[in-house]
Design a protein around this motif. Structure first.
Motif, PDB file in Angstrom:
ATOM      1  N   HIS A 141      -9.766   2.843   0.671  1.00  0.00           N
ATOM      2  CA  HIS A 141      -8.561   2.024   0.748  1.00  0.00           C
ATOM      3  C   HIS A 141      -7.451   2.617  -0.111  1.00  0.00           C
ATOM      4  N   TYR A 149       5.778  -8.127  -1.285  1.00  0.00           N
ATOM      5  CA  TYR A 149       5.805  -6.791  -0.690  1.00  0.00           C
ATOM      6  C   TYR A 149       7.248  -6.345  -0.408  1.00  0.00           C
ATOM      7  N   ASP A 155       0.845  -1.202   0.000  1.00  0.00           N
ATOM      8  CA  ASP A 155       0.000   0.000   0.000  1.00  0.00           C
ATOM      9  C   ASP A 155       0.878   1.248   0.000  1.00  0.00           C
ATOM     10  N   GLU A 189     -11.525  -0.929  -1.336  1.00  0.00           N
ATOM     11  CA  GLU A 189     -10.484  -1.971  -1.259  1.00  0.00           C
ATOM     12  C   GLU A 189     -10.710  -3.053  -2.313  1.00  0.00           C
TER      13      GLU A 189
HETATM   14  C1  RAM Z   1      -5.385  -6.631   3.403  1.00  0.00           C
HETATM   15  C2  RAM Z   1      -5.442  -5.159   3.177  1.00  0.00           C
HETATM   16  C3  RAM Z   1      -4.094  -4.503   2.875  1.00  0.00           C
HETATM   17  C4  RAM Z   1      -3.223  -5.385   2.032  1.00  0.00           C
HETATM   18  C5  RAM Z   1      -3.119  -6.766   2.568  1.00  0.00           C
HETATM   19  C6  RAM Z   1      -2.259  -7.667   1.747  1.00  0.00           C
HETATM   20  O1  RAM Z   1      -5.251  -6.884   4.753  1.00  0.00           O
HETATM   21  O2  RAM Z   1      -6.340  -4.989   2.152  1.00  0.00           O
HETATM   22  O3  RAM Z   1      -4.281  -3.281   2.237  1.00  0.00           O
HETATM   23  O4  RAM Z   1      -1.985  -4.801   1.802  1.00  0.00           O
HETATM   24  O5  RAM Z   1      -4.410  -7.318   2.644  1.00  0.00           O
END
Ligand code: RAM
Length: 546
Positions: free
Chosen positions: A525, A299, A243, A503
């Motif tokens: 989100h 990530y 994010d 999201e």
């Molecule tokens: C969820 C959320 C968050 C994301 C993770 C992988 O908990 O949407 O933004 O980065 O997943």
């Protein structure tokens, strides 16, 4: 070429054996993070109107609000709430911060405690879906922003201790004295570290839908910019690397708070495992700590991209030099999961390689692409920082991984990238391979055109995944397609009444929830704010009138 991988792995082996590879830096890194913490801008808001819920098949998720003509926020202060018993207020916008309530006596003294239930929510359906009984396999019930408050004093403003986020506030009378009559005064103090923007920075002839998307994108980012880049201010309220990366890109073209990016980069570095590998997310309070559960190579590699982009924006050589060892460890860790130039998902420790929330998605090909991309990004950054000898093997390794990907993952007949044992075909596998340069422009165009029209291909389910699709379209010269897709996808949320972007969003399914329950979705989100990036980076594509 094997030696290249061996060399990289040897360096990693040294680093994991050491006791705490960042022992001498941790404290200083966390101090830099602390010193870079932004101040929050606070603004007091009054509710704009009272509303009534209407069930409507045509509305987003089946519910909408309509102005309540009989009640106003002003009347609520003067009318005995025991007669009203329940009200829903519209704060006028999606806000993040603290709710204040004050019980205003009308004609008598408060001779017993007064109990109210409040609930703040982001969208109408979340407010109107029964929450209980709560299925046990869901995320925590306590994410829902409902609270029971017992007031022991009247005429004393009470601030709900929990930070809340949303637009609609429902208040219900649960009990109290038979003789005490009271009205309610409501206000909300919002907080953000985003500054006010003087202008929207858009060209004069820019289409209205692009203006709306840009405005809502900025509102989304503003809400998520707190003392870190949060993912969602309602849920999960924490800093995730993936994010952060997208927020930092959108920040470049809007609020330009590069110090916040620096703070987040240092937080992750200071909280890395003893072997130097990052945790995918972290919390700030009561003191910075990681969520020890989450190991995500995908990530960790985006941390590299974030530092590179931060460096491009700021030319902050000191920070980039300081954090360079973090980059090295993440890359080497990813390479330790590569066998014969192909990412091996079974290598231990197994990582959660998130690329989208879509159930059943296979992300092996995406990770292969991301490693290639990270090698290139690290090479670029390393060269800029004078780390020539450390990075000299990276281009050749990226090339070998590209060749291996083309040989093993590119289906020559269809021209599509396949992923995993079941050779799954998904939109994001093509997108990430285009980003990594594994597919060239022409191949990329063909792959995207085919995959998007194939009924059986796995489609993106989130603005996160869609960001990389738009990027891939732009990279392979599909400018008109990128514009249309962005306008349709984010515009779809606009026409569903979004105040901030969601999201999870699938134009085909308004009830999509990665958590099996739509009230748990985050409707503001961070990772969905990136149209800001595209619209301002490519004004000739997105801001023109045709
Ligand atoms: C969820 C959320 C968050 C994301 C993770 C992988 O908990 O949407 O933004 O980065 O997943």
């Amino acid at each position: 070429m094997r030696t290249l991988v061996t060399l990289c792995l040897a360096a990693f082996a040294i680093s994991v054996q050491a006791e705490d590879v960042f022992k001498n830096q941790r404290e200083r890194w966390l101090k830099i993070a602390e010193d870079s913490k932004p101040a929050l801008v606070k603004t007091v808001h009054q509710p704009q109107r009272t509303v009534k819920a209407v069930q409507d098949d045509k509305a987003y998720q089946g519910w909408r609000y309509e102005t309540d003509q009989e009640m106003t926020p002003q009347k609520l202060k003067e009318t005995n709430f025991k007669q009203i018993r329940e009200v829903t207020l519209d704060l006028g916008d999606h806000l993040t911060g603290y709710l204040q309530l004050n019980l205003l006596p009308i004609d008598s003294d408060m001779d017993a405690p007064t109990r109210l239930r409040i609930m703040l929510g982001e969208v109408p359906a979340e407010m109107n879906t029964p929450l209980d009984p709560w299925a046990e396999n869901r995320l925590a019930r306590s994410w829902m922003q409902d609270e029971v408050i017992t007031f022991t004093l009247a005429n004393v403003p009470y601030t709900v201790p929990r930070r809340l986020s949303g637009r609609y506030l429902n208040i219900q009378f649960l009990g109290g004295s038979t003789t005490f009559n009271f009205g309610i005064d409501v206000s909300f103090t919002s907080e953000t570290s985003a500054r006010k923007l003087e202008s929207d920075g858009l060209a004069e002839g820019c289409p209205q839908m692009i203006r709306d998307i840009d405005r809502i994108g900025k509102a989304t980012l503003r809400e998520c910019m707190q003392t870190v880049y949060e993912d969602g201010p309602k849920r999960d309220r924490r800093l995730w690397i993936g994010d952060m990366y997208l927020e930092s890109l959108a920040n470049r073209y809007s609020f330009q708070n590069h110090l916040l990016t620096k703070r987040c980069l240092y937080l992750f570095a200071g909280l890395a495992r003893e072997n130097g590998i990052l945790y995918a997310n972290c919390f700030e309070y009561p003191k910075p700590h990681p969520q020890r559960l989450n190991y995500m190579i995908s990530y960790n590699l985006l941390y590299i991209m974030t530092l590179l982009e931060y460096y491009r924006d700021t030319k902050d050589d000191e920070t980039a030099q300081d954090l360079w060892p973090v980059i090295r460890v993440q890359l080497e860790d990813a390479l330790a999961h590569v066998d014969n130039f192909i990412f091996n998902p079974d290598k231990q420790p197994q990582s959660w390689n998130f690329f989208d929330h879509r159930a059943g998605i296979n992300t092996d090909a995406c990770l292969q692409a991301l490693i290639i991309d990270a090698l290139k990004a690290s090479h670029e950054l390393g060269m800029a920082l004078g780390k020539t000898s450390e990075v000299k093997g990276y281009p050749a390794l990226a090339k070998r991984m590209t060749e291996a990907a083309r040989k093993q993952l590119l289906d020559k007949k269809t021209g599509l990238i396949v992923s995993g044992r079941d050779r799954q075909v998904s939109v994001i596998s093509q997108a990430w391979m285009i980003r990594a340069g594994v597919l060239n422009q022409k191949e990329g165009q063909k792959a995207l055109t085919t995959v998007l029209t194939m009924p059986e291909s796995v489609k993106p389910s989130s603005p996160y995944a869609t960001h990389y699709l738009i990027e891939a379209m732009l990279l392979c010269g599909m400018e008109q397609e990128a514009r249309t897709y962005l306008t349709d996808y984010w515009g779809g949320m606009v026409s569903r009444g979004a105040d901030t972007f969601f999201e999870a969003y699938d134009p085909e399914n308004d009830h999509l929830s990665p958590y099996g329950f739509i009230p748990l979705n985050s409707y503001c989100h961070a990772w969905s704010c990136t149209p800001i990036y595209f619209i301002h980076k490519y004004p000739e594509i997105f801001q023109t009138s045709h």
